[in-house]
Design a protein around this motif. Structure first.
Motif, PDB file in Angstrom:
ATOM      1  N   ALA A 247     -27.915  -8.054  16.675  1.00 30.61           N
ATOM      2  CA  ALA A 247     -27.943  -9.347  17.103  1.00 30.61           C
ATOM      3  C   ALA A 247     -28.992  -9.870  18.540  1.00 30.61           C
ATOM      4  N   LYS A 248     -29.317 -10.565  18.674  1.00 35.11           N
ATOM      5  CA  LYS A 248     -30.384 -10.976  19.507  1.00 35.11           C
ATOM      6  C   LYS A 248     -29.431 -11.524  21.024  1.00 35.11           C
ATOM      7  N   ARG A 249     -29.861 -11.537  21.550  1.00 37.81           N
ATOM      8  CA  ARG A 249     -28.665 -11.247  23.211  1.00 37.81           C
ATOM      9  C   ARG A 249     -29.509 -12.862  23.542  1.00 37.81           C
ATOM     10  N   PHE A 250     -28.524 -14.126  24.014  1.00 41.72           N
ATOM     11  CA  PHE A 250     -28.874 -15.016  25.189  1.00 41.72           C
ATOM     12  C   PHE A 250     -28.309 -14.095  26.438  1.00 41.72           C
ATOM     13  N   ILE A 251     -29.312 -14.379  27.377  1.00 40.78           N
ATOM     14  CA  ILE A 251     -28.953 -13.999  28.494  1.00 40.78           C
ATOM     15  C   ILE A 251     -29.381 -14.833  30.441  1.00 40.78           C
TER      16      ILE A 251
ATOM     17  N   THR B 193     -35.674  -8.074  22.421  1.00 46.37           N
ATOM     18  CA  THR B 193     -34.137  -7.866  21.799  1.00 46.37           C
ATOM     19  C   THR B 193     -33.214  -8.858  22.357  1.00 46.37           C
ATOM     20  N   GLY B 194     -33.669 -10.239  23.558  1.00 46.43           N
ATOM     21  CA  GLY B 194     -32.516 -10.494  24.569  1.00 46.43           C
ATOM     22  C   GLY B 194     -34.043 -11.802  25.261  1.00 46.43           C
ATOM     23  N   ALA B 195     -33.116 -12.878  25.081  1.00 46.03           N
ATOM     24  CA  ALA B 195     -33.825 -13.815  26.153  1.00 46.03           C
ATOM     25  C   ALA B 195     -33.606 -14.646  26.943  1.00 46.03           C
ATOM     26  N   LEU B 196     -33.657 -14.360  28.342  1.00 41.34           N
ATOM     27  CA  LEU B 196     -33.591 -14.487  29.532  1.00 41.34           C
ATOM     28  C   LEU B 196     -33.338 -15.664  30.101  1.00 41.34           C
ATOM     29  N   ALA B 197     -32.793 -16.665  30.634  1.00 40.07           N
ATOM     30  CA  ALA B 197     -34.048 -17.596  31.140  1.00 40.07           C
ATOM     31  C   ALA B 197     -32.371 -18.429  32.179  1.00 40.07           C
ATOM     32  N   ALA B 198     -32.950 -19.312  32.831  1.00 39.67           N
ATOM     33  CA  ALA B 198     -31.999 -19.910  34.312  1.00 39.67           C
ATOM     34  C   ALA B 198     -32.000 -21.506  33.933  1.00 39.67           C
ATOM     35  N   SER B 199     -33.431 -22.027  34.347  1.00 36.80           N
ATOM     36  CA  SER B 199     -33.221 -23.522  34.636  1.00 36.80           C
ATOM     37  C   SER B 199     -33.277 -24.133  33.433  1.00 36.80           C
TER      38      SER B 199
END
Length: 251
Positions: A3-7, A220-226
């Protein structure tokens, strides 16, 4: 397929979450504990906490904030910033971190990767790489993006994999905070060179950007902030849309 991860990523300095553009012009976003709780309730898969001035200011990561945050969330929690020794790692893990992120210290002391992996396991060690395009290649930057090491990003990624890191958190400095989309070429190039998981960081502006990075690269993961901090992307809704497109996610 995993599973792809939202981080969501919390860049913290002086006990507050901040966000800038291209690693500068930092603006206060809020309290890290409250923001972490909100992301957990929205359905994030993991959370990353980076004390972004700890290395530059030559001080330890803020243990109290980590301890209080870990009490409120129940997903994997990665902490980085100012980690220089295995003892530093142990202290953060005792405070509630699940994984340790190292960046500047990994470049300065590559054997720290091996030491941490041997003591805590490969899955516990995350090497963060801040990448910026210099000429025709990407260079590794350290001390919060202030110093160009001259190291080639792809070669460095290969080396840290050989030293035992379980994962790479790869940030495009050129895209950081711009909301112009992920640097697809960067992530594709690094993922082709190594076999360990890669988290994409830098440039998310909307849910289409997250769809694109998962469809066009093996990250495997997409990291975001704003986009998370300002409520521009709803994690649950975006996961549902990804699932409808056939992209595996944890609903």
């Amino acid at each position: 397929m995993l599973a792809k991860r939202f981080i969501p990523c919390l860049d913290v300095t002086n006990g507050r979450v901040v966000k800038g553009i291209n690693f500068v012009d930092l603006k206060d976003v809020g309290d890290p504990v409250e923001i972490a709780k909100a992301y957990y309730n929205q359905g994030c898969d993991e959370l990353v906490f980076l004390d972004i001035t700890a290395t530059y200011q030559e001080r330890a990561t803020m243990i109290d904030v980590i301890r209080r945050t870990s009490r409120e969330i129940f997903v994997p929690f990665t902490v980085g910033g100012g980690v220089r020794t295995v003892d530093d790692m142990s202290l953060l893990l005792s405070a509630g971190a699940d994984k340790i992120s190292i960046n500047s210290s990994a470049v300065a002391t590559p054997e720290l990767i091996q030491q941490g992996a041997k003591k805590f396991g490969n899955q516990c060690i995350v090497v963060a790489i801040d990448a910026k395009k210099v000429g025709n290649s990407w260079h590794v930057f350290v001390t919060g993006g202030r110093e160009d090491t001259g190291l080639d990003v792809i070669e460095w990624a290969k080396k840290v994999e050989s030293l035992g890191t379980g994962e790479i958190l790869l940030t495009s400095m050129d895209k950081d905070g711009t909301k112009s989309g992920y640097d697809i070429a960067l992530y594709q190039s690094v993922c082709e060179a190594i076999s360990i998981p890669v988290i994409a960081s830098g440039g998310a502006g909307n849910k289409e950007d997250i769809v694109e990075v998962f469809q066009e690269t093996p990250v495997t993961g997409a990291l975001a902030a704003s986009v998370f901090h300002y409520g521009e992307i709803d994690i649950k809704q975006t996961k549902m849309e990804l699932s409808e497109l056939g992209i595996p996610v944890r609903l």
